[in-house]
Design a protein around this motif. Structure first.
Motif, short mmCIF file in Angstrom:
data_model
loop_
_atom_site.label_atom_id
_atom_site.label_comp_id
_atom_site.label_asym_id
_atom_site.label_seq_id
_atom_site.Cartn_x
_atom_site.Cartn_y
_atom_site.Cartn_z
N LYS A 112 -23.38 0.29 -29.50
CA LYS A 112 -23.29 -1.15 -29.26
C LYS A 112 -24.31 -1.90 -30.10
O LYS A 112 -25.02 -2.79 -29.62
CB LYS A 112 -23.48 -1.46 -27.77
CG LYS A 112 -22.47 -0.76 -26.88
CD LYS A 112 -22.68 -1.09 -25.41
CE LYS A 112 -21.64 -0.36 -24.55
NZ LYS A 112 -21.81 -0.64 -23.11
N SER A 113 -24.34 -1.54 -31.37
CA SER A 113 -25.34 -2.08 -32.29
C SER A 113 -24.98 -3.50 -32.72
O SER A 113 -23.93 -3.72 -33.35
CB SER A 113 -25.44 -1.18 -33.53
OG SER A 113 -26.16 -1.80 -34.55
N PRO A 114 -25.83 -4.47 -32.46
CA PRO A 114 -25.57 -5.84 -32.95
C PRO A 114 -25.56 -5.91 -34.47
O PRO A 114 -24.83 -6.72 -35.04
CB PRO A 114 -26.73 -6.65 -32.36
CG PRO A 114 -27.22 -5.85 -31.20
CD PRO A 114 -27.02 -4.42 -31.58
N LEU A 115 -26.35 -5.09 -35.12
CA LEU A 115 -26.40 -5.11 -36.58
C LEU A 115 -25.08 -4.64 -37.18
O LEU A 115 -24.58 -5.23 -38.15
CB LEU A 115 -27.56 -4.24 -37.07
CG LEU A 115 -27.83 -4.27 -38.58
CD1 LEU A 115 -28.08 -5.69 -39.05
CD2 LEU A 115 -29.01 -3.36 -38.93
N VAL A 116 -24.50 -3.58 -36.61
CA VAL A 116 -23.20 -3.10 -37.09
C VAL A 116 -22.14 -4.16 -36.85
O VAL A 116 -21.30 -4.43 -37.73
CB VAL A 116 -22.82 -1.78 -36.38
CG1 VAL A 116 -21.38 -1.39 -36.71
CG2 VAL A 116 -23.77 -0.67 -36.77
#
Length: 966
Positions: A112-116
């Motif tokens: 759940k990476s915001p950067l991805v």
């Protein structure tokens, strides 16, 4: 030409019709009668893939390259072969974890990476802008052609605010906002939009086919005529060959493969396709129909592409009109203005369908993965926590502020999405102004296809490879995107004249090896194949290399398990929901979670979450709840439906203290969940066993009640049957006792009646005892080899006197010889005599007939006794074999005990046979029974008939026998 107000009016009318369809679908959804829960609607909605590119660009490409438009549609057809394997898994993942976009899907897989999520969104926005420009160019070009607005050149260009393309973009932005940004939906499903897209798929198909039929069969004499005329023109004959337009060129296998692969990936990875195929899917079983309906749609809509291209070149000439506008110019040039207007509406439909779905999907990604994370970083933890200063006044004020903030935040999210829709369409307009005139529609579309192809390694690898990591996904996406932008996007801008194109030939700073279209000296490929090769090579290399460089973190490993094993988890959830693992550890307060959910979802939705959790936990609603991992996970999933999984994770982290998980922690949670699942399955199995035992007990109790009722009926019936003869005997005996001087004839009559009633009483007692023995299994059986033919004949002979007294006739039919049976002859004689005597009792007083037959049927013998009496009433057929049941009217039927048929059926059942009442079309009844052959009886066991011709039918009456040949 067509007057501009007419074209505008037709376009506005069509858009209003689309809006009416959407409003109708939304109203049906609110009433609980969804119209999109239909496999046909789902399959048609996937045709949003066919945009203005299909409608206008395919004809233009066919006019330039012949059959090279086909790979764009072969790819999706091949992709649908894998629908049940790949797409179904995507749908299951998205529905299980409330994923609302492709950026959300990829980011959720990698912890759940915001950067991805942000990177995927940026790639999408940059890559999809050319595709939006394509739609605007098609609508604008079509309008100019119909109204001849561009015919008069040399005049001053209109001011920017008077540009028709800009006005189209603004109108579509307004329309899209009304379609998909009216309210915040935690499920992110748009029933009205899906219904409208399915409708527009039919409109553009019918319009395109109408033009194709008009040109092929109206302007020409069919496809064969077009092919023949095209072959006669040397410049056009090459369009019918695969070798290329040069006449002798070799087939471009690399380019064909590139186009097929690009379209195959795009039908799964384009934001609008992901929205319709995955997010909007209400039932994954609909894929079974879509897997063949969607390819069939693509086949049908492309039938007339090549005939239209060739027909346009033949009639208008290679320089007569832009081939991309043949769909409009051919009807216009031949006076079919109404058809041309309808064709424009079809093209408008193709463009608006794409723009509506694409901008809704991309605006959701921009809001959830770009804007919301920035807002969350600004507001911080206290903005979403229920923590307040001590004191009731401050606490009440804080609650009121939270309630107001919840409404403001929901409105803010909607406004962000609306602004994103407008911004995306304006970016498309800007690209159209910069590069749109320098590129054909198909070329613009292929640039977007190559951009979204960069999602393939991260998305498909994440679905099937547990070891893939966030670093690998970020590296692959970033590397592939940079190479795509350098080798394909930047050259498109340079060729439009906005920057110097010298670096295309000589490379930047004169480094030829870095030339964008011949990177590292790779030659022999077209620009698209060259870019796709290098971008995917860099993408896959970085994705695999960085994933293998280090092990996944605890959160990445947990998400990998949930994605890769989604079908196993889904089955576990369905069978033992509480055993599904939740990879979260930490501390949270229910009040904080309630405040957070209320702000984003509304108080009612938040309250529903907590009520569901109370029900699942077995805790009374309203009591204090413990904010365990399952409650946190439930809140996070619901928030993910509104703001995306990455933002939902940030929001939950703002109000909860999460402990970081190591891979060992993940395995520990997984083992605990596996043990819970085993316990749950064991409990479920025990529950099923208890249910079965309870059902069996209920059935046994019902049977006991039935037997008790039968016992009462039996005692009542026996008492009645015994009382009748006893009453007669007692009454007559008392009469003779009171009248000693009774005349001899009358005394003799009374004594005869007494003897008859005594015999009747004895028979009744014997039958009751016999029935009791048979039912208890203590009946006496004396088995021997039985010649059933002789036995039945003897029974017929024995009943001739009874038949004579009734004026009836008995006939007997049997073969010359039948196999022997192993049975009790006395018992079988009892059965046959009972059936014949019953039949004789019920035949009419005059002209009565009873026919007894014996036949070999299969591996047994069947005896039938048929009479011409009144028969058995329809309502008594099911009960005729019950004890003490007698057929016919109680006032007119012959005397009897009602035990003959039950006893006979018991005897037949004992010998492995069956007795039944056959349905008769006419009058009379026919009782039959079947007995199987003796297992060891063979041909030598046949019982011969004694000096009787074969096929004899004997008629017996009054003791006289006569033979008749049937």
């Amino acid at each position: 030409m067509i007057a501009a107000p007419v074209v505008v009016g037709a376009a506005v009318f069509y858009l209003a019709l689309l809006f009416a369809v959407a409003a109708f679908a939304d109203r049906r959804a609110r009433e609980g009668r969804s119209i999109i829960g239909n496999a046909w609607i789902y399959a048609l909605s996937l045709a949003v893939y066919c945009t203005a590119w299909t409608y206008f660009g395919s004809v233009g490409r066919a006019a330039a390259t012949g059959v090279w438009f086909l790979p764009i549609y072969l790819g999706p057809m091949l992709a649908m072969l894998l629908a049940w394997i790949v797409v179904r898994k995507m749908i299951r993942i998205a529905h299980t974890y409330r994923i609302t976009s492709i950026a959300d899907f990829i980011a959720s897989r990698y912890g759940k990476s915001p950067l991805v999520a942000a990177l995927v969104t940026l790639i999408t926005v940059v890559g999809i802008v050319p595709y939006i420009a394509l739609q605007l160019k098609a609508v604008s070009s079509g309008y100019l052609l119909l109204t001849a607005s561009g015919a008069a050149g040399g005049g001053p260009s209109p001011a920017w605010w008077q540009d028709g393309t800009l006005l189209v973009a603004l109108a579509l932005a307004l329309f899209t906002i009304l379609f998909g940004a009216r309210h915040l939906d935690s499920a992110e499903r748009h029933e009205g939009m899906v219904a409208a897209v399915a409708f527009e798929s039919l409109v553009k198909l019918v319009a395109f086919l109408a033009v194709g039929v008009f040109v092929t069969y109206g302007l020409f004499d069919g496809m064969a005529d077009i092919w023949a005329r095209a072959k006669a023109v040397p410049e056009m004959a090459s369009l019918l060959r695969l070798g290329g337009t040069g006449g002798a060129g070799a087939f471009g296998y690399a380019q064909w493969f590139t186009l097929t692969l690009l379209s195959m990936l795009s039908v799964l990875l384009l934001p609008r396709q992901f929205q319709m195929m995955v997010v909007e899917c209400v039932n994954e079983r609909h894929l079974k129909r879509a897997a063949w309906v969607f390819p069939a749609y693509l086949l049908v809509i492309n039938i007339f592409v090549l005939p239209l291209a060739l027909g346009g070149l033949l009639l208008l000439g290679p320089n007569g009109a832009d081939p991309e506008t043949f769909v409009l110019s051919l009807p216009l040039a031949n006076g079919a203005t109404g058809l041309a207007l309808f064709a424009y509406v079809g093209g408008l439909s193709a463009a608006t369908g794409m723009l509506i779905v694409e901008t809704i999907a991309v605006s959701t990604m921009v809001c959830n993965d770009l804007v919301m994370p920035a807002l969350l970083r600004r507001q911080g933890r206290k903005a979403f926590s229920s923590e307040v200063e001590t004191g009731s006044r401050e606490e009440n004020a804080s609650r009121q502020d939270n309630a107001r903030a919840g409404g403001d935040l929901t409105a803010l999210i909607l406004n962000i999405r609306r602004a994103a829709i407008l911004a995306i369409l304006l970016l498309g307009y800007l690209y159209f102004q910069v590069a749109g005139e320098a590129y054909a529609l198909v070329s613009i579309g292929l640039i977007s296809f190559a951009a979204v192809a960069q999602f393939a390694p991260a998305l498909f690898g994440g679905m099937y490879w547990r070891e893939a990591t966030r670093a690998g996904a970020l590296g692959g996406l970033l590397g592939g995107f940079v190479v795509w932008a350098y080798t394909l996007m930047l050259p498109s801008v340079a060729k439009s004249g906005w920057i110097d194109d010298g670096f295309l030939t000589h490379g930047p700073f004169g480094i030829t090896a870095l030339a964008p279209e011949r990177l590292f000296g790779l030659q022999g490929l077209d620009n698209l194949s060259h870019s796709l090769f290098w971008s995917l090579t860099v993408n896959v290399a970085l994705y695999v290399g960085l994933s293998l460089w280090r092990a996944p973190s605890g959160r990445e490993a947990s998400q990998a398990l949930l994605f890769v094993d989604v079908f196993a988890r889904g089955h576990a959830t369905a069978t033992a929901g509480a055993a599904d693992p939740v990879f979260w550890r930490g501390r949270a307060r229910p009040a904080d979670l309630m405040a957070l959910a209320s702000r984003l979802l509304g108080p009612d939705a938040a309250r529903q979450i907590f009520e569901e959790h109370s029900h699942e936990s077995g805790v009374a609603v309203g009591t204090d709840l413990t904010a365990d991992a399952r409650l946190v996970d439930k809140v996070e999933r619901r928030l993910a439906g509104a703001v995306g999984s990455a933002s939902a994770r940030v929001l939950v982290a703002a109000v909860a203290e999460e402990e970081p998980l190591s891979p060992a922690d993940v395995m520990e949670i997984l083992n605990e969940a596996s043990q819970l699942r085993v316990y749950a399955l064991a409990l479920e199995e025990k529950s099923r066993s208890l249910e079965i035992a309870s059902a069996e007990l209920s059935a046994a109790n019902a049977q006991l009640r039935t037997l008790d009722e039968l016992k009462d009926d039996f005692v009542s019936s026996v008492t009645h049957e015994l009382r009748t003869p006893l009453t007669a005997i007692r009454a007559l005996s008392e009469l003779m006792l009171d009248a000693p001087d009774m005349e001899a004839p009358q005394r003799q009559e009374f004594l005869t009646i007494i003897v008859g009633e005594s015999e009747r009483l004895g028979r009744l007692v014997n039958q009751v005892l016999d029935m009791a023995k048979l039912e208890s299994g203590h009946g006496e059986w004396h088995n021997a080899d039985v010649d059933l033919r002789r036995l039945v004949r003897d029974a017929v002979t024995a009943t001739t006197e009874l038949a004579r007294s009734r004026g009836a006739q008995i006939t007997f039919e049997a073969p010359d010889a039948v196999p022997l049976l192993r049975a009790d002859p006395d018992r079988l004689t009892q059965v046959v005599l009972n059936l014949i005597s019953n039949a004789v009792k019920f035949v009419p007083a005059e002209g009565g007939r009873v026919h007894v037959s014996l036949h070999v049927e299969g591996d047994g013998l069947v005896v039938r006794v048929k009479d011409n009496g009144p028969g058995v009433p329809e309502g008594e057929r099911d009960t005729i074999f019950e004890k003490f049941r007698q057929g016919g009217d109680a006032l007119t039927r012959p005397p009897g005990t009602g035990l003959g048929l039950p006893i006979s059926r018991r005897i037949v059942d004992h010998f492995g046979g069956r007795m039944w009442l056959e349905n008769q079309d006419g009058s009379g009844a026919c009782f039959a029974f079947r007995l199987p052959f003796q297992p060891d009886a063979g041909a030598e066991g046949l019982a011969p008939a004694a000096s009787e011709p074969a096929g004899k039918v004997e008629a017996l009456a009054g003791g006289n026998t006569r033979e008749e040949t049937p």
